[in-house]
Design a protein around this motif. Structure first.
Motif, PDB file in Angstrom:
ATOM      1  N   ARG A 143      -1.106 -21.019  10.156  1.00 49.54           N
ATOM      2  CA  ARG A 143      -1.364 -19.694  10.720  1.00 49.54           C
ATOM      3  C   ARG A 143      -1.679 -18.729   9.593  1.00 49.54           C
ATOM      4  N   ARG A 144      -2.654 -17.867   9.840  1.00 51.52           N
ATOM      5  CA  ARG A 144      -3.059 -16.884   8.842  1.00 51.52           C
ATOM      6  C   ARG A 144      -2.224 -15.618   8.976  1.00 51.52           C
ATOM      7  N   HIS A 145      -1.783 -15.080   7.861  1.00 54.78           N
ATOM      8  CA  HIS A 145      -1.019 -13.831   7.839  1.00 54.78           C
ATOM      9  C   HIS A 145      -1.752 -12.825   6.959  1.00 54.78           C
ATOM     10  N   ASP A 146      -2.072 -11.686   7.547  1.00 53.64           N
ATOM     11  CA  ASP A 146      -2.794 -10.634   6.830  1.00 53.64           C
ATOM     12  C   ASP A 146      -1.805  -9.679   6.170  1.00 53.64           C
ATOM     13  N   ILE A 147      -1.944  -9.498   4.875  1.00 49.70           N
ATOM     14  CA  ILE A 147      -1.113  -8.542   4.136  1.00 49.70           C
ATOM     15  C   ILE A 147      -1.952  -7.295   3.909  1.00 49.70           C
ATOM     16  N   ARG A 148      -1.561  -6.244   4.568  1.00 47.00           N
ATOM     17  CA  ARG A 148      -2.317  -4.998   4.465  1.00 47.00           C
ATOM     18  C   ARG A 148      -1.952  -4.272   3.170  1.00 47.00           C
ATOM     19  N   LEU A 149      -2.872  -3.448   2.738  1.00 41.09           N
ATOM     20  CA  LEU A 149      -2.701  -2.757   1.464  1.00 41.09           C
ATOM     21  C   LEU A 149      -1.469  -1.854   1.467  1.00 41.09           C
ATOM     22  N   ARG A 150      -1.050  -1.362   2.641  1.00 41.54           N
ATOM     23  CA  ARG A 150       0.125  -0.483   2.688  1.00 41.54           C
ATOM     24  C   ARG A 150       1.359  -1.187   2.121  1.00 41.54           C
ATOM     25  N   LEU A 151       1.497  -2.488   2.363  1.00 41.55           N
ATOM     26  CA  LEU A 151       2.632  -3.221   1.797  1.00 41.55           C
ATOM     27  C   LEU A 151       2.523  -3.317   0.281  1.00 41.55           C
ATOM     28  N   LYS A 164      -3.236  -5.473  -9.884  1.00 40.33           N
ATOM     29  CA  LYS A 164      -4.707  -5.420  -9.845  1.00 40.33           C
ATOM     30  C   LYS A 164      -5.194  -4.872  -8.506  1.00 40.33           C
ATOM     31  N   LEU A 165      -4.547  -5.287  -7.418  1.00 34.24           N
ATOM     32  CA  LEU A 165      -4.926  -4.770  -6.102  1.00 34.24           C
ATOM     33  C   LEU A 165      -4.709  -3.258  -6.030  1.00 34.24           C
ATOM     34  N   GLY A 166      -3.603  -2.785  -6.598  1.00 35.36           N
ATOM     35  CA  GLY A 166      -3.326  -1.351  -6.617  1.00 35.36           C
ATOM     36  C   GLY A 166      -4.367  -0.586  -7.411  1.00 35.36           C
ATOM     37  N   GLU A 167      -4.764  -1.129  -8.550  1.00 40.58           N
ATOM     38  CA  GLU A 167      -5.791  -0.481  -9.373  1.00 40.58           C
ATOM     39  C   GLU A 167      -7.134  -0.445  -8.640  1.00 40.58           C
ATOM     40  N   SER A 168      -7.479  -1.532  -7.966  1.00 39.95           N
ATOM     41  CA  SER A 168      -8.734  -1.581  -7.202  1.00 39.95           C
ATOM     42  C   SER A 168      -8.719  -0.560  -6.068  1.00 39.95           C
ATOM     43  N   ALA A 169      -7.574  -0.416  -5.410  1.00 41.61           N
ATOM     44  CA  ALA A 169      -7.462   0.543  -4.305  1.00 41.61           C
ATOM     45  C   ALA A 169      -7.636   1.971  -4.818  1.00 41.61           C
ATOM     46  N   ALA A 170      -7.000   2.282  -5.943  1.00 42.63           N
ATOM     47  CA  ALA A 170      -7.128   3.626  -6.518  1.00 42.63           C
ATOM     48  C   ALA A 170      -8.571   3.909  -6.907  1.00 42.63           C
TER      49      ALA A 170
END
Length: 196
Positions: A145-153, A105-111
């Motif tokens: 601790r917060r960890h940010d997962i960027r869209l590149r991953l 779903k994240l990939g579709e939203s990015a596209a």
């Protein structure tokens, strides 16, 4: 040798070469008759898969050369001097487990976002770079601790076909974040270290 896993290796190489026809592959022997194949995707993400095989020492080869020699079981000429950067030294800890469908779903939203932003006076490359740096998910470790997962991953995981279904483990190891699907893992580069 990788002869028992030729098809899996070809799939990995094919996906890596679609993103970068000149991709390098680093092979690293692991315990219990397993070889890890690593490559750097053109948007600064490490991608790895594990296949049955035997390897005495790490070698770096050109992806096309490796594909050409798979049939006869030989190794192509090493180009170790071309690999720059360190690989994760282990799998680290699992921070969270998320359904693969959420990443799709994240990939579709990015596209959709990329297509919607085109033609508004900003070049495609700048749009892609901005999108790849977008924080797609945030997870918390046990110490909060917060960890940010960027869209590149996320894009790396999807483009390499590592999570067609099932669950994805979000991993942390010595400052790196990784996404581990059923067919492989993608990692961000370590802080302050240029991969290539």
């Amino acid at each position: 040798m990788l002869t028992a896993a030729t098809n899996d290796v070809r799939v990995f190489l094919g996906r890596a070469r679609r993103l970068d026809p000149q991709a390098l592959v680093r092979l690293r022997g692991a315990a219990d008759g397993v070889v890890e194949l690593w490559t750097v995707l053109p948007f600064d993400v490490l991608a790895a898969t594990r296949v049955p095989g035997d390897l005495d020492k790490d070698i770096t080869v050109r992806s096309g050369d490796l594909e050409d020699t798979l049939a006869d079981g030989s190794w192509p000429t090493p180009v170790d001097e071309l690999w720059r950067g360190a690989l994760p030294g282990g799998e680290g800890e699992v921070l969270e487990t998320i359904a693969a469908t959420e990443f799709a779903k994240l990939g579709e939203s990015a596209a959709s976002a990329l297509n919607g932003a085109r033609g508004r006076g900003v070049g495609d490359r700048r749009l892609r770079d901005t999108l790849l740096d977008h924080v797609a998910l945030q997870v918390l470790s046990e110490d909060r601790r917060r960890h940010d997962i960027r869209l590149r991953l996320v894009i790396g995981l999807l483009r390499m076909g590592f999570a067609p279904g099932g669950m994805v483990n979000v991993r942390s190891h010595l400052g790196r974040l990784g996404l581990q699907g059923v067919h492989g893992t993608v990692w961000n580069p370590s802080a302050g270290l240029s991969i290539l």
